[in-house]
Design a protein around this motif. Structure first.
Motif, PDB file in Angstrom:
ATOM      1  N   ALA A 238       0.824  -1.202   0.000  1.00 27.34           N
ATOM      2  CA  ALA A 238       0.000   0.000   0.000  1.00 27.34           C
ATOM      3  C   ALA A 238       0.862   1.258   0.000  1.00 27.34           C
ATOM      4  CB  ALA A 238      -0.932   0.013   1.214  1.00 27.34           C
ATOM      5  N   GLY A 239       2.145   1.100   0.292  1.00 32.66           N
ATOM      6  CA  GLY A 239       3.058   2.227   0.232  1.00 32.66           C
ATOM      7  C   GLY A 239       3.339   2.687  -1.181  1.00 32.66           C
ATOM      8  N   PHE A 240       3.068   1.824  -2.179  1.00 35.45           N
ATOM      9  CA  PHE A 240       3.262   2.231  -3.572  1.00 35.45           C
ATOM     10  C   PHE A 240       2.039   1.992  -4.445  1.00 35.45           C
ATOM     11  CE2 PHE A 240       5.554  -1.660  -2.500  1.00 35.45           C
ATOM     12  CZ  PHE A 240       5.064  -2.611  -3.376  1.00 35.45           C
ATOM     13  N   PHE A 241       1.038   1.229  -3.961  1.00 35.82           N
ATOM     14  CA  PHE A 241      -0.248   1.096  -4.645  1.00 35.82           C
ATOM     15  C   PHE A 241      -1.386   1.387  -3.658  1.00 35.82           C
ATOM     16  CE2 PHE A 241       2.095  -1.916  -7.583  1.00 35.82           C
ATOM     17  CZ  PHE A 241       2.031  -1.075  -8.686  1.00 35.82           C
ATOM     18  N   PRO A 242      -1.409   2.574  -3.071  1.00 36.74           N
ATOM     19  CA  PRO A 242      -2.370   2.850  -1.987  1.00 36.74           C
ATOM     20  C   PRO A 242      -3.829   2.794  -2.405  1.00 36.74           C
ATOM     21  CG  PRO A 242      -1.292   4.875  -2.707  1.00 36.74           C
ATOM     22  CD  PRO A 242      -0.546   3.746  -3.361  1.00 36.74           C
TER      23      PRO A 242
ATOM     24  N   GLY B  65      12.833  -4.187  -0.874  1.00 29.75           N
ATOM     25  CA  GLY B  65      11.900  -4.251  -1.994  1.00 29.75           C
ATOM     26  C   GLY B  65      10.871  -3.138  -1.957  1.00 29.75           C
ATOM     27  N   ILE B  66      10.387  -2.812  -0.758  1.00 25.89           N
ATOM     28  CA  ILE B  66       9.426  -1.720  -0.620  1.00 25.89           C
ATOM     29  C   ILE B  66      10.040  -0.399  -1.057  1.00 25.89           C
ATOM     30  CG2 ILE B  66       8.124  -0.352   1.066  1.00 25.89           C
ATOM     31  CD1 ILE B  66       7.653  -2.967   2.612  1.00 25.89           C
ATOM     32  N   LYS B  67      11.271  -0.145  -0.607  1.00 30.95           N
ATOM     33  CA  LYS B  67      11.939   1.100  -0.993  1.00 30.95           C
ATOM     34  C   LYS B  67      12.193   1.160  -2.499  1.00 30.95           C
ATOM     35  CE  LYS B  67      14.195   2.816   3.136  1.00 30.95           C
ATOM     36  NZ  LYS B  67      15.445   3.340   3.700  1.00 30.95           N
ATOM     37  N   GLU B  68      12.574   0.030  -3.062  1.00 33.80           N
ATOM     38  CA  GLU B  68      12.817  -0.032  -4.496  1.00 33.80           C
ATOM     39  C   GLU B  68      11.542   0.323  -5.267  1.00 33.80           C
ATOM     40  OE1 GLU B  68      15.465  -1.243  -7.817  1.00 33.80           O
ATOM     41  OE2 GLU B  68      15.920  -1.431  -5.682  1.00 33.80           O
ATOM     42  N   ALA B  69      10.427  -0.262  -4.864  1.00 38.19           N
ATOM     43  CA  ALA B  69       9.163  -0.023  -5.561  1.00 38.19           C
ATOM     44  C   ALA B  69       8.703   1.420  -5.386  1.00 38.19           C
ATOM     45  CB  ALA B  69       8.099  -0.992  -5.056  1.00 38.19           C
ATOM     46  N   ILE B  70       8.831   1.954  -4.175  1.00 36.74           N
ATOM     47  CA  ILE B  70       8.417   3.338  -3.935  1.00 36.74           C
ATOM     48  C   ILE B  70       9.247   4.301  -4.777  1.00 36.74           C
ATOM     49  CG2 ILE B  70       8.398   5.191  -2.200  1.00 36.74           C
ATOM     50  CD1 ILE B  70       7.572   3.081  -0.146  1.00 36.74           C
ATOM     51  N   SER B  71      10.538   4.031  -4.874  1.00 36.66           N
ATOM     52  CA  SER B  71      11.414   4.904  -5.661  1.00 36.66           C
ATOM     53  C   SER B  71      11.113   4.798  -7.151  1.00 36.66           C
ATOM     54  CB  SER B  71      12.878   4.534  -5.386  1.00 36.66           C
ATOM     55  OG  SER B  71      13.748   5.327  -6.164  1.00 36.66           O
ATOM     56  N   ARG B  72      10.992   3.575  -7.649  1.00 34.30           N
ATOM     57  CA  ARG B  72      10.771   3.384  -9.088  1.00 34.30           C
ATOM     58  C   ARG B  72       9.381   3.816  -9.534  1.00 34.30           C
ATOM     59  NH1 ARG B  72      14.276   0.004 -12.113  1.00 34.30           N
ATOM     60  NH2 ARG B  72      15.924  -1.023 -10.898  1.00 34.30           N
ATOM     61  N   LEU B  73       8.362   3.488  -8.716  1.00 33.94           N
ATOM     62  CA  LEU B  73       6.982   3.719  -9.134  1.00 33.94           C
ATOM     63  C   LEU B  73       6.448   5.085  -8.730  1.00 33.94           C
ATOM     64  CD1 LEU B  73       5.513   0.218  -8.204  1.00 33.94           C
ATOM     65  CD2 LEU B  73       6.102   1.037 -10.498  1.00 33.94           C
ATOM     66  N   ARG B  74       6.942   5.632  -7.622  1.00 31.57           N
ATOM     67  CA  ARG B  74       6.378   6.883  -7.108  1.00 31.57           C
ATOM     68  C   ARG B  74       7.393   8.021  -7.020  1.00 31.57           C
ATOM     69  NH1 ARG B  74       2.875   4.977  -9.059  1.00 31.57           N
ATOM     70  NH2 ARG B  74       1.505   3.393  -8.182  1.00 31.57           N
ATOM     71  N   GLY B  75       8.665   7.711  -7.183  1.00 31.09           N
ATOM     72  CA  GLY B  75       9.678   8.747  -7.226  1.00 31.09           C
ATOM     73  C   GLY B  75      10.094   9.318  -5.886  1.00 31.09           C
ATOM     74  N   PHE B  76       9.751   8.633  -4.790  1.00 32.74           N
ATOM     75  CA  PHE B  76      10.145   9.105  -3.465  1.00 32.74           C
ATOM     76  C   PHE B  76      11.378   8.347  -2.989  1.00 32.74           C
ATOM     77  CE2 PHE B  76       5.437   9.637  -3.471  1.00 32.74           C
ATOM     78  CZ  PHE B  76       5.408  11.029  -3.414  1.00 32.74           C
TER      79      PHE B  76
END
Length: 340
Positions: free
Chosen positions: A243-247, A291-302
């Protein structure tokens, strides 16, 4: 009666550190990136996430000093107040097995603006721990905490005659039985728990237990991949990494899961969303915080893909090649996110 966190979808947010490209990068102890922390937190609040768990296991709480903990919590709270999210729910994790220090961290969390604390079960002596010892530990913390607490712990997942417990790298296989949750639920300052394992029967033995007052003690799953069945047995929602990257997608699944009467189209949508969330959650299961950080960075730019602290290092193993294995699935969930 102590205030209890509202039902819904929460995110165990990562703690953001500056990456290798930053001028003030320090390979030994990367500095906090409070700006990224705030930006991601506001993004989640605006996307419909009910609240945040800050400085939990996903937040690398064990890598922060108490001073840094306060900076993160206070920075996010001040940003919420400034942007109109007054009293937005924040659950502050603790990262110690010392009762006195856990209480001090909870006192600091309250001062920083957190309404609840989340305490990980003490697992260093898991092999020698008893249920009575665990009850006494949480009771001692709750007796002294200035804010209500939730229990973050594991329960048994039976596999044949062997017991397996969620998150062995963090909780050291410490076991909390359903009966222990029943006992702790009666404490006036313990208002819920997070169960991060795959045994729906155990969730039911807590979330549906008639010996627990579910108006004062809420049961959350730590896995969005089982959100629908957990809600069906009385769960209050999920504290979910993806939910951190697909909320919006996870929130929509929750809304459909708690709805009593669905149209045929909504029923199909609910199954589709649960399938996709269960599938993308395997990224979190495989790589955890990294993995969570990777997805947040790649998908949301944070934040930065390599924005972790030792001994965590770099992004997901394999980099771009490994991410390519997940891109098709991520694109499929992104279609739902865009639709919503």
């Amino acid at each position: 009666m102590a205030a209890i966190p509202p039902p819904g979808i929460y995110v165990p947010v990562p703690t953001f550190f500056v990456g290798k490209q930053a001028a003030d990068y320090n390979a030994v102890a990367a500095p906090l990136d409070i700006d990224a922390q705030i930006a991601h937190s506001l993004y989640l609040a605006r996307a419909g996430i009910k609240g945040l768990v800050i400085l939990g296991s996903t937040g690398e709480a064990v890598h922060l000093t108490n001073k840094e903990r306060f900076e993160v919590l206070a920075g996010v709270r001040q940003a919420f107040e400034k942007e109109g999210f007054r009293d937005y729910p924040i659950l502050a994790g603790t990262a110690t097995q010392i009762i006195g220090e856990a209480v001090e961290q909870l006192k600091s969390a309250k001062e920083a603006g957190s309404q609840w604390g989340m305490c990980l079960a003490p697992g260093f002596f898991a092999g020698a721990s008893t249920q009575e010892g665990i009850i006494r530990w949480f009771t001692a913390v709750a007796d002294q905490s200035p804010i209500p607490i939730l229990i973050s712990g594991s329960s048994p997942v039976l596999m044949g005659r062997l017991g397996r417990y969620h998150y062995p790298g963090v909780s050291n296989n410490v076991k909390i039985t359903p009966s222990t949750f029943v006992t702790l639920s009666k404490h006036a300052n313990i208002v819920g728990c997070k169960l991060s394992h795959g045994d729906i029967s155990v969730h039911a033995q807590v979330a549906s237990n008639p010996e627990i007052d579910h108006d004062s003690f809420r049961t959350f799953t730590g896995l969005g991949q089982q959100l629908l069945p957990v809600v069906a047995v009385g769960g209050a929602g999920a504290i979910d990494g993806c939910a951190g990257f697909f909320p919006k997608t996870v929130v929509r699944l929750y809304e459909l899961s708690v709805k009593n009467q669905l149209t045929e189209e909504e029923a199909r949508e609910r199954r589709r969303l649960q399938f996709k969330i269960s599938s993308i959650e395997e990224l979190v299961a495989k790589f955890g915080t990294v993995g969570i950080k990777e997805a947040i960075s790649r998908l949301r730019g944070f934040g930065e893909r390599d924005g972790t602290r030792l001994p965590l290092h770099g992004g997901i193993p394999g980099g771009d090649a490994e991410w390519a294995n997940w891109k098709g699935l991520a694109d499929s969930v992104q279609e739902e996110e865009d639709r919503l």
